[in-house]
Design a protein around this motif. Sequence first.
Motif, PDB file in Angstrom:
ATOM      1  N   LYS A  21      24.621  12.811  17.271  1.00  0.00           N
ATOM      2  CA  LYS A  21      24.748  12.474  15.860  1.00  0.00           C
ATOM      3  C   LYS A  21      23.650  11.484  15.429  1.00  0.00           C
ATOM      4  CE  LYS A  21      28.324  11.406  12.496  1.00  0.00           C
ATOM      5  NZ  LYS A  21      29.595  10.768  12.249  1.00  0.00           N
ATOM      6  N   LYS A  22      23.402  10.507  16.292  1.00  0.00           N
ATOM      7  CA  LYS A  22      22.407   9.490  15.957  1.00  0.00           C
ATOM      8  C   LYS A  22      20.979  10.032  15.943  1.00  0.00           C
ATOM      9  CE  LYS A  22      24.964   5.386  17.251  1.00  0.00           C
ATOM     10  NZ  LYS A  22      25.182   4.349  18.233  1.00  0.00           N
ATOM     11  N   THR A  23      20.729  11.067  16.738  1.00  0.00           N
ATOM     12  CA  THR A  23      19.364  11.599  16.813  1.00  0.00           C
ATOM     13  C   THR A  23      19.188  12.870  15.961  1.00  0.00           C
ATOM     14  OG1 THR A  23      20.006  12.720  18.855  1.00  0.00           O
ATOM     15  CG2 THR A  23      18.807  10.656  19.088  1.00  0.00           C
ATOM     16  N   GLY A  24      20.246  13.297  15.310  1.00  0.00           N
ATOM     17  CA  GLY A  24      20.145  14.434  14.392  1.00  0.00           C
ATOM     18  C   GLY A  24      20.027  15.792  15.056  1.00  0.00           C
ATOM     19  N   VAL A  25      20.608  15.909  16.260  1.00  0.00           N
ATOM     20  CA  VAL A  25      20.639  17.224  16.922  1.00  0.00           C
ATOM     21  C   VAL A  25      22.085  17.544  17.317  1.00  0.00           C
ATOM     22  CG1 VAL A  25      18.274  17.141  17.807  1.00  0.00           C
ATOM     23  CG2 VAL A  25      20.118  16.183  19.189  1.00  0.00           C
ATOM     24  N   THR A  26      22.288  18.654  18.000  1.00  0.00           N
ATOM     25  CA  THR A  26      23.649  19.007  18.399  1.00  0.00           C
ATOM     26  C   THR A  26      23.955  18.476  19.801  1.00  0.00           C
ATOM     27  OG1 THR A  26      22.945  21.080  19.383  1.00  0.00           O
ATOM     28  CG2 THR A  26      23.566  21.141  17.057  1.00  0.00           C
ATOM     29  N   ARG A  27      25.245  18.449  20.118  1.00  0.00           N
ATOM     30  CA  ARG A  27      25.664  18.004  21.457  1.00  0.00           C
ATOM     31  C   ARG A  27      25.073  18.921  22.530  1.00  0.00           C
ATOM     32  NH1 ARG A  27      31.916  16.904  22.376  1.00  0.00           N
ATOM     33  NH2 ARG A  27      32.200  19.103  22.784  1.00  0.00           N
ATOM     34  N   GLN A  28      24.997  20.202  22.199  1.00  0.00           N
ATOM     35  CA  GLN A  28      24.444  21.172  23.145  1.00  0.00           C
ATOM     36  C   GLN A  28      22.989  20.822  23.504  1.00  0.00           C
ATOM     37  OE1 GLN A  28      23.512  25.369  21.917  1.00  0.00           O
ATOM     38  NE2 GLN A  28      25.231  25.831  23.260  1.00  0.00           N
ATOM     39  N   THR A  29      22.228  20.434  22.510  1.00  0.00           N
ATOM     40  CA  THR A  29      20.824  20.086  22.753  1.00  0.00           C
ATOM     41  C   THR A  29      20.717  18.869  23.667  1.00  0.00           C
ATOM     42  OG1 THR A  29      20.215  21.012  20.615  1.00  0.00           O
ATOM     43  CG2 THR A  29      18.636  19.499  21.600  1.00  0.00           C
ATOM     44  N   ILE A  30      21.559  17.864  23.417  1.00  0.00           N
ATOM     45  CA  ILE A  30      21.546  16.672  24.288  1.00  0.00           C
ATOM     46  C   ILE A  30      21.910  17.074  25.718  1.00  0.00           C
ATOM     47  CG2 ILE A  30      22.686  14.432  24.732  1.00  0.00           C
ATOM     48  CD1 ILE A  30      20.744  14.324  22.361  1.00  0.00           C
ATOM     49  N   GLY A  31      22.931  17.931  25.853  1.00  0.00           N
ATOM     50  CA  GLY A  31      23.343  18.398  27.181  1.00  0.00           C
ATOM     51  C   GLY A  31      22.225  19.135  27.894  1.00  0.00           C
ATOM     52  N   LEU A  32      21.515  19.967  27.167  1.00  0.00           N
ATOM     53  CA  LEU A  32      20.404  20.731  27.760  1.00  0.00           C
ATOM     54  C   LEU A  32      19.266  19.809  28.190  1.00  0.00           C
ATOM     55  CD1 LEU A  32      20.472  23.674  25.219  1.00  0.00           C
ATOM     56  CD2 LEU A  32      20.690  23.966  27.668  1.00  0.00           C
ATOM     57  N   ILE A  33      18.990  18.786  27.382  1.00  0.00           N
ATOM     58  CA  ILE A  33      17.929  17.827  27.734  1.00  0.00           C
ATOM     59  C   ILE A  33      18.333  17.073  29.004  1.00  0.00           C
ATOM     60  CG2 ILE A  33      16.744  15.702  27.001  1.00  0.00           C
ATOM     61  CD1 ILE A  33      17.066  16.780  24.072  1.00  0.00           C
ATOM     62  N   GLU A  34      19.581  16.629  29.039  1.00  0.00           N
ATOM     63  CA  GLU A  34      20.051  15.873  30.207  1.00  0.00           C
ATOM     64  C   GLU A  34      19.986  16.698  31.485  1.00  0.00           C
ATOM     65  OE1 GLU A  34      23.194  12.795  28.048  1.00  0.00           O
ATOM     66  OE2 GLU A  34      23.959  14.478  29.216  1.00  0.00           O
ATOM     67  N   LYS A  35      20.237  17.994  31.352  1.00  0.00           N
ATOM     68  CA  LYS A  35      20.201  18.878  32.529  1.00  0.00           C
ATOM     69  C   LYS A  35      18.781  19.331  32.867  1.00  0.00           C
ATOM     70  CE  LYS A  35      23.981  21.324  34.267  1.00  0.00           C
ATOM     71  NZ  LYS A  35      24.409  22.649  34.652  1.00  0.00           N
ATOM     72  N   GLY A  36      17.834  18.967  32.016  1.00  0.00           N
ATOM     73  CA  GLY A  36      16.439  19.359  32.241  1.00  0.00           C
ATOM     74  C   GLY A  36      16.172  20.807  31.897  1.00  0.00           C
ATOM     75  N   GLU A  37      17.052  21.407  31.075  1.00  0.00           N
ATOM     76  CA  GLU A  37      16.881  22.817  30.725  1.00  0.00           C
ATOM     77  C   GLU A  37      16.157  23.002  29.390  1.00  0.00           C
ATOM     78  OE1 GLU A  37      20.583  24.944  31.067  1.00  0.00           O
ATOM     79  OE2 GLU A  37      20.897  24.194  33.100  1.00  0.00           O
ATOM     80  N   TYR A  38      15.912  21.909  28.702  1.00  0.00           N
ATOM     81  CA  TYR A  38      15.160  21.998  27.444  1.00  0.00           C
ATOM     82  C   TYR A  38      14.231  20.797  27.321  1.00  0.00           C
ATOM     83  CZ  TYR A  38      14.057  21.740  22.489  1.00  0.00           C
ATOM     84  OH  TYR A  38      13.386  21.641  21.296  1.00  0.00           O
ATOM     85  N   ASN A  39      12.969  21.067  27.025  1.00  0.00           N
ATOM     86  CA  ASN A  39      12.003  19.989  26.827  1.00  0.00           C
ATOM     87  C   ASN A  39      11.943  19.629  25.345  1.00  0.00           C
ATOM     88  OD1 ASN A  39      11.329  19.934  29.520  1.00  0.00           O
ATOM     89  ND2 ASN A  39       9.650  21.383  29.277  1.00  0.00           N
ATOM     90  N   PRO A  40      12.426  18.461  24.992  1.00  0.00           N
ATOM     91  CA  PRO A  40      12.448  18.094  23.570  1.00  0.00           C
ATOM     92  C   PRO A  40      11.047  17.801  23.024  1.00  0.00           C
ATOM     93  CG  PRO A  40      13.211  16.272  24.920  1.00  0.00           C
ATOM     94  CD  PRO A  40      12.976  17.399  25.848  1.00  0.00           C
ATOM     95  N   THR A  41      10.944  17.831  21.702  1.00  0.00           N
ATOM     96  CA  THR A  41       9.670  17.473  21.066  1.00  0.00           C
ATOM     97  C   THR A  41       9.478  15.963  21.229  1.00  0.00           C
ATOM     98  OG1 THR A  41      10.763  17.078  18.964  1.00  0.00           O
ATOM     99  CG2 THR A  41       9.847  19.277  19.307  1.00  0.00           C
TER     100      THR A  41
END
Lengths: 65, 150
Positions: A21-41
């Motif tokens: 919520k604080k970073t303006g993305v979805t929970r799924q995106t945060i989960g993917l970043i934490e798991k190293g499955e998505y490289n954020p901008t």
Amino acid sequence: MKNNVKITRIKTSMTQQQLAKKTGVTRQTIGLIEKGEYNPTLQLCIAIAKELDKTLDELFWEVEE
Amino acid sequence: MKSWISFLMPEDEYKEKKMLYFLAEGGVLLFLFLVIMIISSNFISLDTGVILLAGIAIFLFYTLGRYILSGIEHTDIATEKEYKRALRALKSRTASFVVVFGIGYLIYKITSDQASWYDFFGMVISVGVLSFLLDFISLKRSYKKNKELL
């Protein structure tokens, strides 16, 4: 990409939902970043670092052990 | 990045990236389909209407299918409690949709003077089942994906 987002978030007692919520993305995106499955901008990396009160190095820089 | 398609894209950057991939893949498939059809038209006679409809169907089914199976629609459903709540909401949403669609279709049938109850119920039930199934698969895939990310 390996990172320290999850461990830092847990240390600050923040939930995935709160960080999302604080970073303006979805929970799924945060989960993917934490798991190293998505490289954020870079923009999102900075937003996460600011919310967790850490530098980009501390969160995203890989250190060989 | 500024683009005229931005207004169709979600705010979330991961979801936006995935959707751009699906649309681009759909576009490439459509392009290949049209190239094949142009080449084929030299050898066999093709109905232009059918080909155009098939092209639209390929693009729509591909992008919609990829979107549903990717599990990116329900981004916040990660626990069993949230899943059950979302499933209940899905059922009531489908019921409302079926009622609204049924009324609209009934008016169309009456005004077009082609009233047949078999047609009516067949269409309303098919649309209702299809709509529920698509939403249900999307919800299930999203839940499975999100559960693994907790």
